[in-house]
Design a protein around this motif. Structure first.
Motif, PDB file in Angstrom:
ATOM      1  N   THR A 170       0.950  -1.141  -0.002  1.00 47.47           N
ATOM      2  CA  THR A 170      -0.007  -0.047   0.103  1.00 47.47           C
ATOM      3  C   THR A 170       0.853   1.264   0.035  1.00 47.47           C
ATOM      4  O   THR A 170       0.617   2.298  -0.887  1.00 47.47           O
ATOM      5  CB  THR A 170      -0.863  -0.026   1.118  1.00 47.47           C
ATOM      6  N   GLU A 171       2.006   1.085   0.717  1.00 45.50           N
ATOM      7  CA  GLU A 171       2.790   2.424   0.797  1.00 45.50           C
ATOM      8  C   GLU A 171       3.607   2.539  -0.564  1.00 45.50           C
ATOM      9  O   GLU A 171       4.032   3.561  -1.018  1.00 45.50           O
ATOM     10  CB  GLU A 171       3.812   2.082   1.773  1.00 45.50           C
ATOM     11  N   TYR A 172       3.966   1.374  -1.101  1.00 46.46           N
ATOM     12  CA  TYR A 172       4.456   1.557  -2.333  1.00 46.46           C
ATOM     13  C   TYR A 172       3.333   1.986  -3.555  1.00 46.46           C
ATOM     14  O   TYR A 172       3.895   2.830  -4.343  1.00 46.46           O
ATOM     15  CB  TYR A 172       4.981   0.158  -2.992  1.00 46.46           C
ATOM     16  N   PHE A 173       2.270   1.670  -3.607  1.00 49.67           N
ATOM     17  CA  PHE A 173       1.270   2.083  -4.371  1.00 49.67           C
ATOM     18  C   PHE A 173       1.012   3.568  -4.105  1.00 49.67           C
ATOM     19  O   PHE A 173       1.014   4.547  -5.162  1.00 49.67           O
ATOM     20  CB  PHE A 173      -0.164   1.380  -3.957  1.00 49.67           C
ATOM     21  N   TYR A 174       1.263   4.003  -2.954  1.00 45.26           N
ATOM     22  CA  TYR A 174       0.805   5.709  -2.593  1.00 45.26           C
ATOM     23  C   TYR A 174       2.307   6.412  -2.975  1.00 45.26           C
ATOM     24  O   TYR A 174       1.896   7.540  -3.715  1.00 45.26           O
ATOM     25  CB  TYR A 174       0.974   5.944  -1.008  1.00 45.26           C
TER      26      TYR A 174
ATOM     27  N   GLN B 159       3.856   5.405  -5.840  1.00 44.55           N
ATOM     28  CA  GLN B 159       3.838   5.496  -7.287  1.00 44.55           C
ATOM     29  C   GLN B 159       2.741   6.242  -7.825  1.00 44.55           C
ATOM     30  O   GLN B 159       2.629   6.976  -8.634  1.00 44.55           O
ATOM     31  CB  GLN B 159       3.829   4.100  -7.703  1.00 44.55           C
ATOM     32  N   LYS B 160       1.593   6.412  -6.991  1.00 45.90           N
ATOM     33  CA  LYS B 160       0.392   7.030  -7.329  1.00 45.90           C
ATOM     34  C   LYS B 160       0.748   8.596  -7.235  1.00 45.90           C
ATOM     35  O   LYS B 160       0.314   9.419  -8.157  1.00 45.90           O
ATOM     36  CB  LYS B 160      -0.609   6.629  -6.469  1.00 45.90           C
TER      37      LYS B 160
ATOM     38  N   ILE C 233      -1.978   6.042 -13.605  1.00 47.62           N
ATOM     39  CA  ILE C 233      -2.051   4.613 -13.169  1.00 47.62           C
ATOM     40  C   ILE C 233      -2.945   4.594 -11.960  1.00 47.62           C
ATOM     41  O   ILE C 233      -2.844   5.330 -11.021  1.00 47.62           O
ATOM     42  CB  ILE C 233      -0.532   4.379 -12.963  1.00 47.62           C
ATOM     43  N   THR C 234      -3.782   3.426 -12.106  1.00 47.08           N
ATOM     44  CA  THR C 234      -4.675   3.172 -11.010  1.00 47.08           C
ATOM     45  C   THR C 234      -4.120   1.994 -10.316  1.00 47.08           C
ATOM     46  O   THR C 234      -4.225   1.032 -10.733  1.00 47.08           O
ATOM     47  CB  THR C 234      -6.097   3.146 -11.442  1.00 47.08           C
TER      48      THR C 234
END
Length: 481
Positions: free
Chosen positions: A330-334, A336-337, A344-345
């Motif tokens: 989740t942190e990695y998603f945050y 990159q987002k 990117i979604t």
């Protein structure tokens, strides 16, 4: 289970019984011959004794007539009693003609009667009568001698037949003895070869297999020993020993490979595993965010980066709860987002009951990062990465799907077969690639086919991870080290 000792005792007992049966058969056969021979010989003796006693009886009667001696008369009486006994024995003998025996006995009785009458008339001094009767006794005695010789001759004729039969039996016995000797030798050789083959063949098989094991060849065929003695147990024990050695070597190799992987990861950690390119882009993003936004967003981004760095630098040997892996993703998603905004979604769907299971450390983030770098990073818009975790048939399933560039079937095959040697699928943030994840999953759970990849060029990629353990199972003792 029969033992070799019991087999030897059985074979020895069979041979002893065989020899005893043959010996007893020979004994009774010989005994029959001897009894028949003894019977014939006793008949000869009896006839000879009757002949001699008859002649002595006549001589005693003649002596008494001439000398009138009482001692001679007493001897006569004894001889008469003996002759009567011999006559009774002759009546009980077999092998003579009934008419011949009756005639012969009648002559003996006539002889006794004539001798007694001669003695009686001699006592009365009747010379004419005792002379007549003693003469008749002499004639009867002479005729009795001739008849005795005739009976003996007749008996000898029968004995000749018996002797010829005895000779034939003797020759047959010699041939039988030779046959018995040869048969016994052949049987002994056959049983010796058969028994020794039953021992030697399994020993040779075991010796060959032992030589192969000593040479390092542990994948030989299973040893089959068709017996029910100690050799079969020895063969089964050898098969079990070789299997245990193979398993032990496989465990050592797996542990060695796992140690190699862990040392590689530790080395990457020591060599500053944070890729400069990733760090540069992240810092630029933080800088732009700090410029365009308030400090709270910048603080949140820095927190996400620090969380990821702290987690990637943790002890790779220890297993963790799945919730910690999800938190890092989740942190990695945050991060990159924040970098790519709406290009990117990122979507995360996690079943609550799956968060408690123990999994290897850094098992989800490298795959998610791989999906981003090689899947959707180059897309101008519409990039999508989905992390879906759910429970199925007592197992926890994690699926990472992207709609990016995808891979060819050949490349998928190389990766799943651990044949892809370059660093194309190594993540920037951790330095851990797909093959490392796949191999650690196999070693951690001691199972295969736990990671599957489905991809097509231009259609995205889907990676599926299977965690076999039930919810709530503790794997703290089953760490990667």
């Amino acid at each position: 289970m029969k033992t070799i000792r019991s087999k030897l005792i059985l074979y020895f007992f069979v041979f002893v019984v065989l020899f005893n049966v043959v010996s007893i058969s020979i004994f009774f056969s010989s005994r029959s011959f001897l009894q028949e021979y003894d019977s014939s010989f006793r008949q000869f003796l009896l006839l000879n004794q009757i002949s001699q006693t008859s002649n002595q009886l006549y001589e005693k009667a003649n002596q008494f007539v001439l000398g009138r001696n009482q001692r001679v008369l007493n001897d006569f009486q004894k001889l008469r009693v003996t002759l009567n006994e011999k006559t009774k024995q002759l009546q009980n003998q077999k092998g003579f003609g009934e008419i011949q025996v009756k005639s012969y006995i009648h002559m003996i009785e006539t002889l006794i009667q004539e001798c007694e009458m001669s003695i009686g008339f001699a006592i009365r001094d009747d010379i004419d009568q005792y002379s007549l009767h003693i003469k008749e006794a002499r004639n009867t005695s002479s005729y009795l001698q001739d008849t005795t010789m005739s009976l003996i001759d007749h008996k000898l004729t029968d004995y000749q037949t018996f002797y010829d039969d005895l000779e034939r039996r003797k020759r047959s016995f010699i041939w039988f003895a030779l046959f018995l000797f040869n048969t016994t030798v052949l049987l002994a050789v056959f049983f010796a070869l058969w028994f020794s083959r039953g021992i030697n063949k399994p020993v040779q098989i075991l010796s060959k297999a032992a030589s192969e094991v000593s040479a390092g060849k542990l994948d030989g065929p299973i040893i089959h020993i068709d017996s029910n003695d100690e050799l079969k147990l020895l063969g089964e024990t050898f098969n079990l020993m070789r299997k245990n050695i193979r398993q032990y070597i496989a465990e050592i190799e797996e542990k060695s490979e796992l140690d190699s992987l862990l040392k590689e990861l530790e080395l990457k950690h020591l060599q500053n595993q944070i890729n400069p390119h990733f760090l540069f882009n992240t810092l630029n993003t933080i800088s732009r965010t700090a410029y365009f936004e308030n400090a709270e967003e910048t603080s949140r981004l820095i927190h996400a980066v620090s969380t990821l760095l702290r987690y990637s630098l943790g002890n790779i040997n220890q297993s963790v709860r799945l919730r910690e892996e999800i938190k890092v993703v989740t942190e990695y998603f945050y991060i990159q987002k924040t970098r790519f905004s709406d290009r990117i979604t990122f979507s995360v769907n996690v079943a609550e009951e799956c968060k408690k299971i123990q999994v290897p450390r850094l098992i989800l983030q490298p795959i998610v990062e791989n999906a981003f770098i090689h899947g959707v990073e180059g897309m101008e818009e519409g990039g999508n990465i989905l992390l879906n975790i759910f429970s199925e048939n007592g197992r926890t399933i994690a699926e990472i799907h992207d709609n990016g560039a995808g891979m060819t079937e050949e490349l998928v095959t190389l990766i799943t077969n651990h044949q892809e040697k370059n660093s194309q699928h190594v993540g920037h943030s951790t330095g851990i690639g797909l093959q490392n994840v796949m191999r650690r999953m196999e070693l951690f759970y001691q199972a295969e086919n736990l990671v599957s990849i489905s991809s097509a060029k231009g259609r995205g990629t889907s990676v599926k991870l299977i965690f076999p353990m039930e919810e709530g199972d503790s794997l703290e003792g089953n760490n990667c080290g």
